[in-house]
Motif scaffolding. Structure first.
Motif, PDB file in Angstrom:
ATOM      1  N   THR A   5       0.440  -1.271  -0.111  1.00 57.02           N
ATOM      2  CA  THR A   5      -0.148  -0.228  -0.045  1.00 57.02           C
ATOM      3  C   THR A   5       1.037   1.585  -0.057  1.00 57.02           C
ATOM      4  O   THR A   5       0.520   2.393  -0.622  1.00 57.02           O
ATOM      5  N   SER A   6       1.840   1.619   0.803  1.00 58.61           N
ATOM      6  CA  SER A   6       2.622   2.348   1.089  1.00 58.61           C
ATOM      7  C   SER A   6       3.065   2.584  -0.382  1.00 58.61           C
ATOM      8  O   SER A   6       3.471   3.620  -1.130  1.00 58.61           O
ATOM      9  N   PHE A   7       3.708   1.887  -1.201  1.00 61.95           N
ATOM     10  CA  PHE A   7       4.584   2.135  -2.048  1.00 61.95           C
ATOM     11  C   PHE A   7       3.192   2.225  -3.520  1.00 61.95           C
ATOM     12  O   PHE A   7       3.488   3.240  -4.599  1.00 61.95           O
ATOM     13  N   VAL A   8       2.439   1.835  -3.316  1.00 62.17           N
ATOM     14  CA  VAL A   8       0.982   2.711  -4.173  1.00 62.17           C
ATOM     15  C   VAL A   8       1.426   3.868  -4.010  1.00 62.17           C
ATOM     16  O   VAL A   8       0.656   4.935  -4.887  1.00 62.17           O
ATOM     17  N   ALA A   9       0.772   4.230  -2.865  1.00 65.77           N
ATOM     18  CA  ALA A   9       0.702   5.428  -2.352  1.00 65.77           C
ATOM     19  C   ALA A   9       1.720   6.972  -3.073  1.00 65.77           C
ATOM     20  O   ALA A   9       2.159   7.814  -3.122  1.00 65.77           O
ATOM     21  N   GLU A  10       3.081   5.607  -2.725  1.00 64.96           N
ATOM     22  CA  GLU A  10       4.269   6.956  -3.128  1.00 64.96           C
ATOM     23  C   GLU A  10       4.454   6.681  -4.873  1.00 64.96           C
ATOM     24  O   GLU A  10       4.923   7.633  -5.735  1.00 64.96           O
ATOM     25  N   THR A  11       4.555   5.758  -5.444  1.00 62.96           N
ATOM     26  CA  THR A  11       3.783   5.704  -6.422  1.00 62.96           C
ATOM     27  C   THR A  11       2.431   7.288  -7.181  1.00 62.96           C
ATOM     28  O   THR A  11       2.622   8.049  -8.154  1.00 62.96           O
ATOM     29  N   SER A  12       1.868   6.900  -6.103  1.00 66.56           N
ATOM     30  CA  SER A  12       0.687   8.042  -6.814  1.00 66.56           C
ATOM     31  C   SER A  12       1.012   9.428  -6.462  1.00 66.56           C
ATOM     32  O   SER A  12       0.717  10.073  -6.948  1.00 66.56           O
ATOM     33  N   GLU A  13       2.114  10.067  -5.777  1.00 64.59           N
ATOM     34  CA  GLU A  13       2.287  11.044  -5.263  1.00 64.59           C
ATOM     35  C   GLU A  13       3.419  11.393  -6.192  1.00 64.59           C
ATOM     36  O   GLU A  13       3.487  12.539  -6.586  1.00 64.59           O
ATOM     37  N   LEU A  26      -5.828   6.834  -3.597  1.00 69.88           N
ATOM     38  CA  LEU A  26      -4.332   6.273  -4.794  1.00 69.88           C
ATOM     39  C   LEU A  26      -4.706   6.971  -5.877  1.00 69.88           C
ATOM     40  O   LEU A  26      -3.849   6.569  -6.747  1.00 69.88           O
ATOM     41  N   VAL A  27      -4.716   5.635  -6.151  1.00 73.22           N
ATOM     42  CA  VAL A  27      -5.792   5.646  -7.771  1.00 73.22           C
ATOM     43  C   VAL A  27      -6.766   6.180  -9.006  1.00 73.22           C
ATOM     44  O   VAL A  27      -8.316   6.193  -7.937  1.00 73.22           O
ATOM     45  N   ASP A  28      -6.669   6.323  -9.625  1.00 74.30           N
ATOM     46  CA  ASP A  28      -8.397   7.148 -10.278  1.00 74.30           C
ATOM     47  C   ASP A  28      -9.051   5.319 -11.280  1.00 74.30           C
ATOM     48  O   ASP A  28     -10.387   5.270 -11.218  1.00 74.30           O
ATOM     49  N   TRP A  29      -8.097   4.272 -11.783  1.00 79.07           N
ATOM     50  CA  TRP A  29      -9.104   3.687 -11.554  1.00 79.07           C
ATOM     51  C   TRP A  29      -8.497   1.740 -11.071  1.00 79.07           C
ATOM     52  O   TRP A  29      -7.466   1.318 -10.892  1.00 79.07           O
ATOM     53  N   ILE A  30      -9.344   1.130 -10.262  1.00 77.52           N
ATOM     54  CA  ILE A  30      -9.155  -0.376 -10.020  1.00 77.52           C
ATOM     55  C   ILE A  30     -10.226  -1.151 -11.565  1.00 77.52           C
ATOM     56  O   ILE A  30     -10.902  -0.829 -11.590  1.00 77.52           O
ATOM     57  N   VAL A  31      -8.772  -1.904 -11.828  1.00 75.71           N
ATOM     58  CA  VAL A  31      -9.469  -2.993 -13.429  1.00 75.71           C
ATOM     59  C   VAL A  31      -9.571  -3.950 -12.585  1.00 75.71           C
ATOM     60  O   VAL A  31      -8.310  -4.778 -11.663  1.00 75.71           O
TER      61      VAL A  31
END
Length: 822
Positions: A570-578, A617-622
């Protein structure tokens, strides 16, 4: 702390049992009873329990959960079943208990456990016989062309189709049959159509990775005189109602395509409710369509058929009606509503194209099919497909060419959005190694040069048993920095419209069988620093003879270890989002994820995508919601499309095309269109054969070359116009009536909302909240003063409209968030 609490709350894997007749997923006309953590028990006519947690785990409800064999009087066959997780331990039941009865197994019958070279740390007996290791399945099967999370295994399809002998059926060219259809994972009353020999199967291999599986049919009905149990009769009746509803939805959409956008009464001088009903000759062909007449008659006769035990006739008529509805879906003209229409373009297809000109052909085919978004595989098995300055090397299969640069230009020339699709934590692939003539021990270009970045399973192996991919240790800061540099390189070097994160998880594990992963050097060090305990000393199975305080401490530490891993992802998704939103706030960030119950995802792959969606954190969940029929597909996506609302994050269900009969594809597409889904994603371009391309072109039209960036507001406005045309058509044909005192007000409200949505497209500064309130008001008042004379139940039709209004509302929320982001 939030992650730990959430993980602990999801630990119950199905020991608690409840009984419900409302087993079906909430689709138009049915109340919702399917919840991610719900435990279900099914019984046959005599009250015998026949399945637990089957809705959660993709197991047909008439299978014995222990043996996966059909129970007596079962309407499900194992011939076409490919389970997501065939282990009995999937339910979190201790291995010395019988998964069916929860009684102790007889001595000598305990399920096999994986041997650990250091058994003491996992609580495994020191004298464990090595022969109890679970063997890999015998036999070889060719693998998939692409082995990503978005790409399930081809399930043993041979490299040519000569070994398949289709049964010719001149009267039905849409759904041929195949005596070997079960080898394709296709229900036996379906079959793949004539398929070309796809030259993309990399090497013979049989994977036991659950990621390579596809959910079996939710309702598999076979001809014959076997008794139909009470519960199965209910399921068949409900699915009959749903297929009637889906068919009629498509037919009304198609018939209404030429109607004016603004709703108006057929005769302005007379109230609609007072108008005489049309004669039968004037009633639309939707009501009189022979397939619907036959279906309505079966629905009327169904209770008597079951009561009189006319099981053979009931089965035969049910199958005939379903086939008739499938064969008569309107495939001769465009009618599909505006939506996100995405397709994965995989590495195998890109490599086989080999040049810009041949790659252009793939984009031409997708444009002709109405596709408006392409997920272009950009990082696969640790190799970027483009000329990289960050990774050790470009994929050798594309050296001398930059497919990503060409793809961006080709997509934009056709008005298609291009999203770079990258593997995140999966760092290599043994199947890809074979293509490159490398050893199975090759861990990919990055891990080979950075051994400290490797993640390990409980036995110290970088690749879990039965799987093919080594993973980065998500807790390693250097590996994370490298991956973020790759993201930065892609989004700043190329004019991509989006970025999709795939393999954003740990490998599949089974804690109840002591098959776990995540023991990288950095992860062990960090967890030891936090807790004082090395995670290799922990075990998911606690000795019940230990003192209670010791047991509680061990369980607490194991939960902390799982929560630690969840947080790394989850923290990596947050860093990528930022990073993405600071460098390219205009692009879409999406993730390809599993449509699994939350508690199962957290334990088996540590993928907490619901948290990512809720945080925005993300725009789409596919969703990789790959299923063999519309029943199972609807059930898989219902918890995330119907029962949850993630604000500005859109949920996009995925459909797998390989070997899928055309009517089943149509049925699944219509199923999601009758739900509040905002679009779909198809896997994959390699399977866009002539059958599927014709289907999509005929029902969706060609995507306009000036359609890039149509935007969420424009999609919302067009979806609303589609509803207006449908209401106009029903009013004109006397199938929808309004109470006179409400008619004028309702029509005014509908047309005002439509005009404001159109204005929002032209001038995005229009108050979105006001428009959204108008849409929500229409949704709440849909049943007031309105009567319907349609083939399906009025509840289904009205709820389908409510769901379509909900999808419009979601596009408005999404659009407002993206507008604020700039």
């Amino acid at each position: 702390m939030r992650t730990l609490s959430k993980f602990i709350a999801g630990l119950g894997l199905g020991i608690t049992v409840s009984v419900s007749l409302a087993w079906a997923m909430a689709i138009p006309g049915q109340a919702s009873s399917h919840a991610p953590s719900g435990a279900l028990v099914w019984t046959d006519g005599g009250g015998t329990a026949i399945a637990q947690e089957s809705g959660d785990l993709g197991i047909p409800q008439d299978f014995d959960p222990d043996t996966l064999e059909p129970l007596p009087n079962s309407d499900v066959s194992t011939d076409s079943v490919d389970l997501i997780d065939p282990d009995a331990s999937r339910l979190g039941i201790p291995q010395d208990l019988d998964p069916a009865t929860l009684e102790p197994l007889p001595n000598g019958n305990q399920p096999a456990r994986t041997r650990d070279p250091n058994p003491s740390r996992l609580g495994i007996p020191q004298d464990l016989d090595p022969e109890t290791l679970e063997p890999l399945p015998n036999g070889n099967q060719p693998n998939a062309i692409e082995d990503s999370d978005s790409a399930p295994s081809r399930l043993g399809v041979p490299q040519d189709f000569d070994r398949f002998t289709p049964v010719p059926d001149p009267s039905n060219t849409n759904v041929p049959t195949s005596r070997d259809s079960d080898r394709l994972g296709v229900p036996q009353d379906f079959a793949p159509s004539t398929l070309e020999a796809f030259p993309s199967r990399d090497l013979p291999f049989q994977s036991t990775d659950p990621a390579d599986r596809i959910a079996p049919p939710g309702l598999l009905v076979r001809p014959g005189n076997d008794p139909i149990s009470y519960f199965f009769a209910i399921r068949m009746e409900r699915e009959l109602e749903h297929i009637i509803g889906r068919f009629e939805s498509a037919l009304i959409l198609a018939d209404a395509a030429d109607q004016p956008n603004e709703v108006q009464l057929p005769d302005p001088n007379a109230p609609v409710a007072a108008a005489e009903k049309s004669s039968e000759a004037d009633v639309s062909r939707t009501v009189l369509h022979p397939a619907l007449v036959e279906a309505r008659q079966l629905r009327q006769d169904w209770p008597a058929l079951i009561e009189n035990q006319a099981y053979g006739e009931a089965r035969t008529r049910w199958l005939e009606v379903r086939q008739s509805l499938w064969n008569n879906f309107p495939l001769d003209r465009p009618y599909a509503p505006a939506e996100i229409r995405a397709m994965w373009l995989d590495r195998g297809s890109i490599v086989r194209a080999g040049s810009r000109d041949r790659l252009a052909t793939l984009f031409d085919n997708m444009q002709q099919s109405g596709i408006n978004t392409v997920f272009f595989e950009t990082v696969n098995a640790g190799f970027p497909i483009y000329r990289t300055q960050v990774a050790p090397q470009q994929n050798p299969l594309t050296e001398g060419w930059d497919p990503l640069a060409d793809a961006v230009e080709l997509a934009h020339e056709r008005g298609i959005e291009l999203h770079a699709w990258m593997w995140v934590f999966a760092a290599g692939n043994q199947r890809h190694n074979a293509i490159l003539n490398k050893s199975d021990s090759f861990l990919g270009p990055s891990l080979s040069g950075n051994p400290d970045w490797v993640g390990y399973d409980q036995d110290g192996s970088p690749i879990p048993l039965g799987q093919t991919k080594p993973f980065y240790d998500p807790a390693n800061p250097e590996a994370r920095a490298f991956l973020l540099q790759l993201v930065d390189e892609i989004i700043t070097t190329y004019d991509v419209d989006g970025l999709q994160l795939d393999y954003i998880r740990y490998p599949f594990q089974d804690p109840s069988a002591e098959r776990t992963y995540g023991y990288g050097t950095a992860a062990r060090r960090q967890f030891r620093r936090q807790t004082g305990v090395d995670p290799t000393e922990l075990t998911p199975l606690v000795d019940p003879w230990l003192p209670r305080t010791v047991r509680e401490r061990q369980r607490s530490l194991w939960a902390a270890w799982q929560a630690f891993k969840i947080e790394q992802v989850t923290s990596f998704v947050a860093e990528t989002s930022e990073l993405v939103r600071s460098k390219r706030p205009d692009i879409v960030l999406s993730t390809a994820v599993f449509a699994m119950p939350e508690h199962e995802r957290l334990q088996k792959i540590q993928q907490d995508w619901t948290d990512w969606a809720e945080q925005g954190l993300v725009d789409w969940i596919v969703l990789m919601s790959y299923a063999q029929d519309a029943n199972r597909f609807s059930e898989m996506i219902a918890p995330w499309v119907l029962e949850k609302d993630y604000g500005s994050t859109l949920v996009i269900p995925g459909i797998r095309l390989l070997g899928m009969p055309v009517p089943v594809v149509v049925d699944q597409l219509q199923a999601l269109r009758d739900m509040p889904a905002t679009g779909y994603a198809l896997f994959a371009t390699d399977n866009l054969d002539g059958r599927i391309q014709n289907l999509l072109h005929n029902t969706q039209g060609t995507h306009a070359s000036d359609g890039l960036g149509i935007g969420p507001y424009a999609i919302a406005a067009e979806r609303f116009r589609s509803l207006q045309r449908e209401w106009n058509w029903l009013l004109a044909n006397g199938q929808m009536t309004l109470q006179p005192r409400l008619a004028d007000r309702w029509i005014e409200d509908v047309n005002t909302a439509g005009a404001n949505l159109a204005a929002l497209v032209e001038e995005p500064t229009v108050d979105v909240a006001t428009v959204q309130d108008q849409v929500e008001s229409l949704k709440r008042s849909m049943k007031v003063g309105l009567s319907l004379e349609t083939a399906t139940a009025s509840d289904y039709r009205i709820q389908a409209w409510e769901y379509r209004l909900e999808s419009i509302s979601r596009f408005l929320t999404y659009g407002a968030t993206r507008q604020r982001r700039g």
